[in-house]
Design a protein around this motif. Structure first.
Motif, PDB file in Angstrom:
ATOM      1  N   CYS A 146      37.081  50.204  48.161  1.00  0.00           N
ATOM      2  CA  CYS A 146      36.535  50.567  46.848  1.00  0.00           C
ATOM      3  C   CYS A 146      37.374  49.985  45.718  1.00  0.00           C
ATOM      4  O   CYS A 146      36.835  49.506  44.708  1.00  0.00           O
ATOM      5  CB  CYS A 146      36.453  52.085  46.724  1.00  0.00           C
ATOM      6  N   SER A 147      38.695  50.020  45.885  1.00  0.00           N
ATOM      7  CA  SER A 147      39.580  49.453  44.859  1.00  0.00           C
ATOM      8  C   SER A 147      39.374  47.952  44.737  1.00  0.00           C
ATOM      9  O   SER A 147      39.371  47.393  43.626  1.00  0.00           O
ATOM     10  CB  SER A 147      41.040  49.755  45.204  1.00  0.00           C
TER      11      SER A 147
ATOM     12  N   ILE B 292      36.144  47.130  42.830  1.00  0.00           N
ATOM     13  CA  ILE B 292      36.358  47.287  41.389  1.00  0.00           C
ATOM     14  C   ILE B 292      37.166  46.115  40.840  1.00  0.00           C
ATOM     15  O   ILE B 292      36.857  45.580  39.764  1.00  0.00           O
ATOM     16  CB  ILE B 292      37.070  48.623  41.104  1.00  0.00           C
TER      17      ILE B 292
ATOM     18  N   VAL C  41      34.908  42.990  40.713  1.00  0.00           N
ATOM     19  CA  VAL C  41      33.869  43.102  39.680  1.00  0.00           C
ATOM     20  C   VAL C  41      34.469  42.901  38.286  1.00  0.00           C
ATOM     21  O   VAL C  41      33.830  42.306  37.401  1.00  0.00           O
ATOM     22  CB  VAL C  41      33.162  44.467  39.789  1.00  0.00           C
ATOM     23  N   ILE C  42      35.685  43.375  38.083  1.00  0.00           N
ATOM     24  CA  ILE C  42      36.329  43.236  36.773  1.00  0.00           C
ATOM     25  C   ILE C  42      37.078  41.915  36.649  1.00  0.00           C
ATOM     26  O   ILE C  42      36.969  41.208  35.643  1.00  0.00           O
ATOM     27  CB  ILE C  42      37.295  44.412  36.516  1.00  0.00           C
TER      28      ILE C  42
ATOM     29  N   LEU D 262      36.489  57.838  43.419  1.00  0.00           N
ATOM     30  CA  LEU D 262      36.278  56.966  42.268  1.00  0.00           C
ATOM     31  C   LEU D 262      37.546  56.795  41.423  1.00  0.00           C
ATOM     32  O   LEU D 262      37.961  55.663  41.127  1.00  0.00           O
ATOM     33  CB  LEU D 262      35.136  57.503  41.397  1.00  0.00           C
TER      34      LEU D 262
ATOM     35  N   SER E 293      40.413  54.911  43.194  1.00  0.00           N
ATOM     36  CA  SER E 293      40.009  53.509  43.368  1.00  0.00           C
ATOM     37  C   SER E 293      40.129  52.740  42.058  1.00  0.00           C
ATOM     38  O   SER E 293      40.555  51.584  42.038  1.00  0.00           O
ATOM     39  CB  SER E 293      38.566  53.444  43.884  1.00  0.00           C
ATOM     40  N   PHE E 294      39.753  53.381  40.958  1.00  0.00           N
ATOM     41  CA  PHE E 294      39.859  52.722  39.656  1.00  0.00           C
ATOM     42  C   PHE E 294      41.323  52.480  39.288  1.00  0.00           C
ATOM     43  O   PHE E 294      41.666  51.419  38.740  1.00  0.00           O
ATOM     44  CB  PHE E 294      39.177  53.571  38.587  1.00  0.00           C
TER      45      PHE E 294
ATOM     46  N   GLY F 190      42.382  49.661  41.493  1.00  0.00           N
ATOM     47  CA  GLY F 190      41.603  48.455  41.227  1.00  0.00           C
ATOM     48  C   GLY F 190      41.963  47.762  39.933  1.00  0.00           C
ATOM     49  O   GLY F 190      41.905  46.534  39.846  1.00  0.00           O
ATOM     50  N   THR F 191      42.359  48.517  38.913  1.00  0.00           N
ATOM     51  CA  THR F 191      42.702  47.889  37.635  1.00  0.00           C
ATOM     52  C   THR F 191      43.944  47.003  37.757  1.00  0.00           C
ATOM     53  O   THR F 191      44.019  45.945  37.127  1.00  0.00           O
ATOM     54  CB  THR F 191      42.945  48.963  36.564  1.00  0.00           C
TER      55      THR F 191
ATOM     56  N   ALA G  26      42.817  43.949  39.519  1.00  0.00           N
ATOM     57  CA  ALA G  26      41.920  43.196  38.631  1.00  0.00           C
ATOM     58  C   ALA G  26      42.708  42.324  37.666  1.00  0.00           C
ATOM     59  O   ALA G  26      42.296  41.196  37.357  1.00  0.00           O
ATOM     60  CB  ALA G  26      41.018  44.161  37.863  1.00  0.00           C
TER      61      ALA G  26
END
Length: 315
Positions: free
Chosen positions: A106-107, A110, A113-114, A184, A187-188, A191-192, A195
């Motif tokens: 999930c991370s 994200i 996608v970013i 969520l 993962s965010f 993920g950031t 990213a």
């Protein structure tokens, strides 16, 4: 170069790497403060019980013999038994690994996608306010500590707004909706950070390919700029991004300790922290060794994908 010899060469490097990692893990484990036998014997420290524990777990043998016994068991799929709850370490790893894999996947979604679209936009609009904004977002993702961002997101979305749970984990086969809500925020947070790395590397690779001769030729032929960027430049810029993505995914699998602790996610990170605090040597060794093995295998996958994506290596 054929694919099979290429993979064989990589395996020739991976085997001694894993051996060195296993030696390092076992050696550093011996340097940790405290005595596992005394901790397991309880507060009374009965000499008979301590001696029995040392014999059972081979703690009375030389370190080299302990390592040989441990490696023999590991190669047979036996990581030992948890010193605290008497559960086989392999069962603990099997129950925690899917949680960490889901968090990492999930991370990574994200991050992709970013990171990749912002890197492409930043390179295509180089020197504009769009480029500056994309760089600011990337630097924020790289600079903001995960533990601080996680706490702030909990305060905002869980405490003040009440949209998402503050912590906990629900398996997807029990309740998919609750699973997505619990996964969520962590993962965010993870993920950031990835990213930001993906954005910077995508931007650099895109800037290099946008200045290549074949891109200038496509523009001279009046090919629409959208096709120049997305079809000609991005396709070649993604070659190093594939390698980076595999490496970052391996880092997510082995480096989510703080995030899992903050959000109470029962994955590898929490299992490792609990094992360290409880002096559960078998658990710590198993978690670190499996994490290192996964990271090495993902690096091998990155090499294979790079080989398949780069036609110059197949000549």
């Amino acid at each position: 170069m054929a694919l099979v010899p290429y993979i064989a060469r990589r395996f020739a490097v991976l085997v001694p790497t894993l051996f060195f990692v296993s030696v390092l893990i076992f050696s550093l484990q011996q340097l940790l403060p405290g005595d596992a036998a005394l901790a397991l014997a309880g507060e009374e420290h009965d000499p008979t019980a301590v001696a029995a524990i040392r014999t059972k777990y081979h703690l009375d043998r030389p370190v080299a013999v302990q390592y040989a016994i441990w490696m023999r068991n590991v190669l047979a799929g036996n990581f030992g038994e948890s010193l605290r709850n008497k559960i086989p370490v392999s069962e603990l790893l099997a129950s925690k690994l899917p949680v960490t894999i889901e968090l990492a996947v999930c991370s990574m979604i994200i991050a992709l996608v970013i990171g990749i679209p912002s890197g492409v936009v930043s390179a295509a609009w180089r020197g504009t306010p769009v480029d500056a904004a994309a760089n600011m977002v990337a630097l924020s993702g790289l600079s903001v500590p995960h533990f601080w961002l996680g706490i702030m997101l909990i305060l905002l979305f869980a405490v003040h707004l009440g949209w998402l749970p503050a912590s906990g984990y629900v398996p997807p086969w029990e309740d998919l909706r609750r699973n997505l809500t619990t996964i969520l925020l962590p993962s965010f947070v993870l993920g950031t950070g990835v990213a930001g790395v993906m954005m910077r590397h995508t931007r650099g690779a895109m800037q290099e390919t946008l200045g290549a001769d074949y891109v200038r030729t496509a523009r001279a032929k009046s090919v629409p700029e959208r096709l120049v960027v997305c079809k000609h430049a991005l396709r070649n810029a993604l070659i190093p991004i594939i390698t980076l993505g595999a490496i970052e995914f391996g880092r997510l699998l082995s480096g989510a300790v703080l995030t899992e602790q903050i959000f109470a996610i029962p994955g590898f990170g929490k299992l490792l922290v609990d094992g360290v605090f409880n002096r559960d040597y078998a658990v710590v060794q198993g978690v670190v060794l499996v994490s290192a093995g996964l990271f090495v295998l993902l690096n091998l996958l990155a090499d294979i994908l790079y080989f398949l994506a780069n036609p110059r290596l197949r000549v």
